[in-house]
Write an enzyme that holds these catalytic residues in place. Structure first.
Site: not given
Ligand code: EPU
Length: 417
Positions: A22-23, A117, A122, A397
């Site tokens: 998915k990701n 969320c 996030r 999802r």
């Molecule tokens: N963060 C910030 N600022 C930003 C972006 C992120 O502070 O602008 C922080 C977040 O709050 C968090 C950390 O950085 O504490 C890491 O978040 P990241 O941005 O890596 O998460 P994401 O990209 O929103 C993706 C996956 C998640 C997975 C995380 C971590 C997708 C669509 N989602 O989320 O997947 O947990 O990376 O590996 O790729 C899941 O599949 O269940 C899921 C939640």
């Protein structure tokens, strides 16, 4: 609302095929906005988030189709809207992935700001800061990010925190920017590499994906391509724990074990037998499960997306395991539901202390997010009696036919409509 009913106590046996990630599919679908030509994707998992993204692309005037066999075709030759509305973003934060591609190709995008969320606040500040470094103006008003740019220019962008979708968004913005962009402290998850492979097939110039520094030289235009989504390492890991927690013997096929090194190492440490193959691996679980601590970190370390499932396994450990979650500040919602099944878990801030050795008993429980739902299914497989998991839409999802796949391995599991 659908529920899942599991009757525990059956060891899982057999072979299961892992679906596409998915990701990895979500950013790939967003990347189709980067060209007017046709993109064909293979191995897309037929799960709710994918259908939401298809709806999002369609709402922008993109011709988008996804079939149950994993094939998708996309053509963004004449988008009619450059907006990701609140109604869709609130159901799926990954909608924010359209920001980079829209801005890169059309110099304009309007994307609802995702709120917090179930697992944490996030924010997307790093996505926006990166785009601004490339010359975009991002204004947040009325809950929306309005981003515009006369031209995107390459820039040196160092991210304070490793962010997966942030890296993907900026990579997609940079491929059509003027000059060179360097993303430092970038995410090196396999999903980022898979996106880079797709962008290269479209004509982008990218180096260093899979490391902490990605270098992108912008090109004038991108073309259509055919691209295969990688297998879902988190689904594979979830089945690995299903085998371990039921003392079963399962061959997990059609996945890349290299993407699961930290998870399989940890499972081996706690007593499961792992044998690696070319396109999969086999897990044999044993009655004795050692309690071992784990800490989540960005790839290649133990993933936050496997933390809830690992916690279910640790409830069956022979001692105490401390699970430390460093990625999301609120990702222990499953602990209170596992407690309702008899687990001994104390959460203190970013740490959960799991005292194993308590038999789980089936109960009515509620899923709070995708991976928490998976952890409740796993606990249900190990519990005595019946577990009924509510709010299964979280599971839908991201897991493709999980109950059918588990049933194929001998689990007593069904969906109740
Ligand atoms: N963060 C910030 N600022 C930003 C972006 C992120 O502070 O602008 C922080 C977040 O709050 C968090 C950390 O950085 O504490 C890491 O978040 P990241 O941005 O890596 O998460 P994401 O990209 O929103 C993706 C996956 C998640 C997975 C995380 C971590 C997708 C669509 N989602 O989320 O997947 O947990 O990376 O590996 O790729 C899941 O599949 O269940 C899921 C939640």
């Amino acid at each position: 609302m659908d529920k899942i009913r599991v009757v525990g106590g059956k060891a899982l046996h057999g072979r299961v095929e892992v679906s596409g990630a998915k990701n990895a599919a979500l950013p790939a679908m967003a990347a189709t906005l980067l060209t007017a030509e046709t993109i064909r994707l293979e191995n897309i998992p037929y799960v709710k988030d994918i259908l939401t993204t298809r709806t999002l692309l369609e709402s922008m005037g993109v011709a988008a189709s996804v079939s149950e066999d994993g094939a998708g075709e996309f053509k963004a030759d004449a988008p009619t809207s450059l907006e990701a509305p609140y109604e869709l973003v609130k159901t799926m934060r990954a909608s924010v992935l359209v920001l980079g591609p829209l801005l890169a190709r059309f110099k304009k995008a309007r994307v609802s700001l995702p709120g917090g969320c179930a697992i944490g606040a996030r924010p997307i500040n790093l996505h926006l800061q990166g785009l601004e470094k490339m010359g975009a103006k991002c204004e947040v008003t009325h809950g929306y990010v309005d981003a515009t740019a006369e031209a995107l220019r390459g820039a040196y962008i160092q991210m304070d925190t490793v962010t997966v979708t942030g890296t993907e968004n900026l990579m997609m913005a940079a491929v059509l920017a003027e000059g060179v962009t360097v993303l430092d402290n970038a995410a090196c998850e396999p999903e980022v590499e898979n996106l880079a492979d797709m962008l290269r097939a479209m004509g982008a110039e990218i180096e260093g994906d899979g490391t902490r520094t990605i270098r992108i030289r912008g090109v004038k235009r991108l073309k259509g391509c055919r691209h295969k989504v990688i297998p879902d390492r988190i689904e594979a890991g979830t089945f690995a724990i299903a085998a371990a927690i039921t003392q079963g013997d399962v061959e997990i096929a059609n996945c890349n074990p290299k993407h699961l090194t930290s998870v399989l190492t940890q499972l081996n440490l706690v007593g499961a037998e792992i044998s690696l193959g070319e396109n999969g691996f086999r897990v044999r679980g044993h009655a004795a499960v050692s309690s071992k601590n784990v800490t989540t970190f960005p790839y290649p370390a133990f993933p936050t997306d496997m933390q809830a499932q690992y916690m279910a396994l640790m409830t069956q450990g022979d001692g105490t395991a401390i699970i430390t979650e460093t990625i999301f500040e609120n990702r222990f919602m499953h602990a209170q539901e596992l407690r309702r099944m008899g687990a001994d878990i104390v959460v203190e801030g970013r740490q959960a202390v799991v005292r194993g050795g308590k038999p789980l008993t089936g109960a009515k429980v509620q899923a709070s997010d995708l991976r928490a739902s998976a952890s409740l299914v796993l606990a249900g497989l190990a519990a005595q009696g019946e577990t009924v998991i509510d709010r299964v839409y979280h599971l839908d999802r991201g897991y493709c036919r999980i109950e059918a796949k588990m049933a194929g391995l001998g689990a007593e599991i069904e969906r109740i409509h």
